[in-house]
Scaffold this motif. Structure first.
Motif, short mmCIF file in Angstrom:
data_model
loop_
_atom_site.label_atom_id
_atom_site.label_comp_id
_atom_site.label_asym_id
_atom_site.label_seq_id
_atom_site.Cartn_x
_atom_site.Cartn_y
_atom_site.Cartn_z
N GLY A 276 0.82 -1.21 0.00
CA GLY A 276 0.00 0.00 0.00
C GLY A 276 0.85 1.25 0.00
O GLY A 276 0.56 2.23 -0.70
N THR A 327 -7.04 -3.12 5.55
CA THR A 327 -7.09 -1.81 6.20
C THR A 327 -5.72 -1.16 6.24
O THR A 327 -5.56 0.04 5.98
CB THR A 327 -7.63 -1.93 7.64
OG1 THR A 327 -8.93 -2.51 7.61
CG2 THR A 327 -7.70 -0.58 8.31
N VAL A 330 -4.81 0.28 2.86
CA VAL A 330 -5.46 1.58 2.61
C VAL A 330 -4.81 2.67 3.45
O VAL A 330 -4.55 3.79 2.97
CB VAL A 330 -6.97 1.49 2.91
CG1 VAL A 330 -7.62 2.86 2.79
CG2 VAL A 330 -7.64 0.50 1.94
N TRP A 334 -2.76 5.96 1.74
CA TRP A 334 -3.08 7.37 1.92
C TRP A 334 -2.04 8.10 2.77
O TRP A 334 -1.78 9.29 2.56
CB TRP A 334 -4.47 7.51 2.53
CG TRP A 334 -5.54 7.35 1.50
CD1 TRP A 334 -6.31 6.24 1.27
CD2 TRP A 334 -5.93 8.32 0.53
NE1 TRP A 334 -7.16 6.46 0.22
CE2 TRP A 334 -6.95 7.73 -0.26
CE3 TRP A 334 -5.54 9.61 0.25
CZ2 TRP A 334 -7.57 8.40 -1.30
CZ3 TRP A 334 -6.14 10.29 -0.80
CH2 TRP A 334 -7.14 9.69 -1.56
#
Length: 432
Positions: A276, A327, A330, A334
């Motif tokens: 991620g 989770t 993500v 970000w």
């Protein structure tokens, strides 16, 4: 002389100096990933270090971060490329002493302490010079692209270094593995040697008077305090860092015990999170172009406390482990996108003469909050349980979002215009 001012360029990759800096960061980070595995393994497996000695080694590894303000002042006062070269050579020399001492059978835990301090101090000076050099070799309109590539490179290099370190420790031993990190710093020095930087803008003779480092540091702190956007972003970073560090104190413990995750499952969750982070670094420019600078920064900070909710609700079982991995993907996506964007914003807004000190203030307040957070977590767990400590850490992460929403950051759609340089002593780069 670089072509940093050429606004026709559309990618930082087209700038030779940037390619050398990126390569230097990649090889040194990969080598450092090897040492992160090899040093504690050497202490435990070959020197039979006690738990207290291992804790001391970890503490000494973090201690040089307290030098960040001084390193930032040095980077604003002296040639940044020279500092990169010296730091690389000092780190390489210090690391080489370990396998040499091991071969001579005279290696001690005390030597590891000294090497850890020397390498840590060299890396603090190196990092301050490298991050403040970037705006000098890359035009403002390319800084976001440059930071994005650096973020992606860091993600890959960290992972590659850790994996290589584990393999090397098993293949050639922990002491000899450190030669790889030493070689990485030497390779970095060769790449840095090819970097060409522009001469600084001329300033009045009276502005070139020397001051002590303490006065330079104080001036840097005052400068940051006087810049509303930079000040707000650094304050938000500091509180976020504290909240995350509060949770990270028991994060692995909670997953491995209360939630019953196996070491393999824990590794997979971490690996998915790393993916991620890499994706966030690669896509940050596109995301910012679509949604705007401010929304990306605010969203990145806002996702962090929201991402803690599944952890607080989770129970044992593979389903929850998959949910936590998704989770974390993500969250780190970000977080990285916001991190790249806010770093670019700060670099663009900061006067060139204060780049090193501005970055040093940020490093000091964010890194400095982590040991305090760990101590706070240890104190809290004496009176409440671990899930409550995690919840406190999650709630604290809401504060940075409120700070950003109350500032002008949320209204930014594009990167602002860089300010005119102030008449203060610049880093004396020359064309060295």
């Amino acid at each position: 002389m670089t072509d940093v001012a050429d606004t026709r360029k559309t990618s930082a990759w087209t700038i030779p100096a940037y390619r050398y800096l990126l390569g230097s960061e990649a090889v040194s980070l990969t080598g450092s990933g090897v040492s992160a595995i090899a040093l504690p393994a050497l202490a435990v497996l070959e020197l039979r270090a006690t738990a207290g000695q291992v804790a001391t080694l970890a503490f000494l590894g973090q201690l040089p971060s307290t030098l960040a303000l001084w390193a930032g002042a040095l980077s604003d006062r002296h040639a940044k490329r020279f500092q990169l070269l010296v730091s690389d050579l000092v780190a390489a020399a210090a690391l080489t002493t370990v396998p040499a001492a091991a071969l001579a059978e005279v290696l001690t835990i005390g030597q590891l302490y000294g090497v850890t301090l020397a390498v840590g101090a060299a890396k603090v000076v190196r990092d301050a010079a490298a991050i403040s050099l970037l705006p000098a070799i890359v035009a403002p309109h390319l800084l976001h692209d440059a930071n994005s590539r650096l973020g992606a490179t860091s993600s890959v290099a960290d992972s590659a270094g850790s994996n290589a370190g584990a393999a090397l420790v098993g293949a050639v031993g922990a002491a000899q593995s450190l030669l790889v990190d030493a070689a990485s710093f030497l390779a970095s020095a060769v790449l840095v040697r090819h970097i060409r930087v522009p001469k600084p803008h001329p300033v009045p003779a009276e502005a070139k008077k020397r001051h002590g480092l303490s006065r330079d540091i104080a001036a840097g702190v005052r400068y940051v305090i006087g810049q509303p956007t930079i000040r707000t972003v650094i304050a938000a970073l500091s509180v976020l860092s504290f909240g995350l560090a509060l949770m990270n104190t028991f994060w692995a413990y909670y997953l491995l015990t209360t939630l019953g995750a196996s070491p393999t499952a824990f590794g997979v969750i971490m690996g998915v999170g790393g993916m991620g982070s890499l994706a966030g670094a690669l896509l940050t420019s596109r995301i910012t172009d679509r949604f705007g600078v401010g929304p990306v920064i605010v969203s990145g900070f806002a996702v962090s406390p929201l991402a803690q909710v599944p952890l607080l609700l989770a129970g044992p079982g593979r389903g929850w482990q998959i949910a936590l991995a998704a989770t974390l993907f993500v969250q780190l996506f970000w977080a990285t996108a916001a991190g790249v964007t806010q770093r670019t914003l700060r670099q663009i807004l900061c006067d060139p003469a204060f780049q090193g000190r501005m970055q040093a203030v940020s490093t000091t307040v964010t890194a400095g909050s982590r040991p305090l957070a760990a101590a706070t977590a240890g104190a809290l767990v004496l009176v409440v349980d671990v899930p409550t400590v995690l919840a406190v850490g999650a709630l604290l992460q809401v504060v940075p979002v409120l700070l950003l929403l109350a500032s002008s950051v949320r209204t930014l759609r594009t990167m602002p215009t860089p300010p005119a340089p102030a008449a203060v002593p610049p880093a004396r780069e020359g064309a060295s």
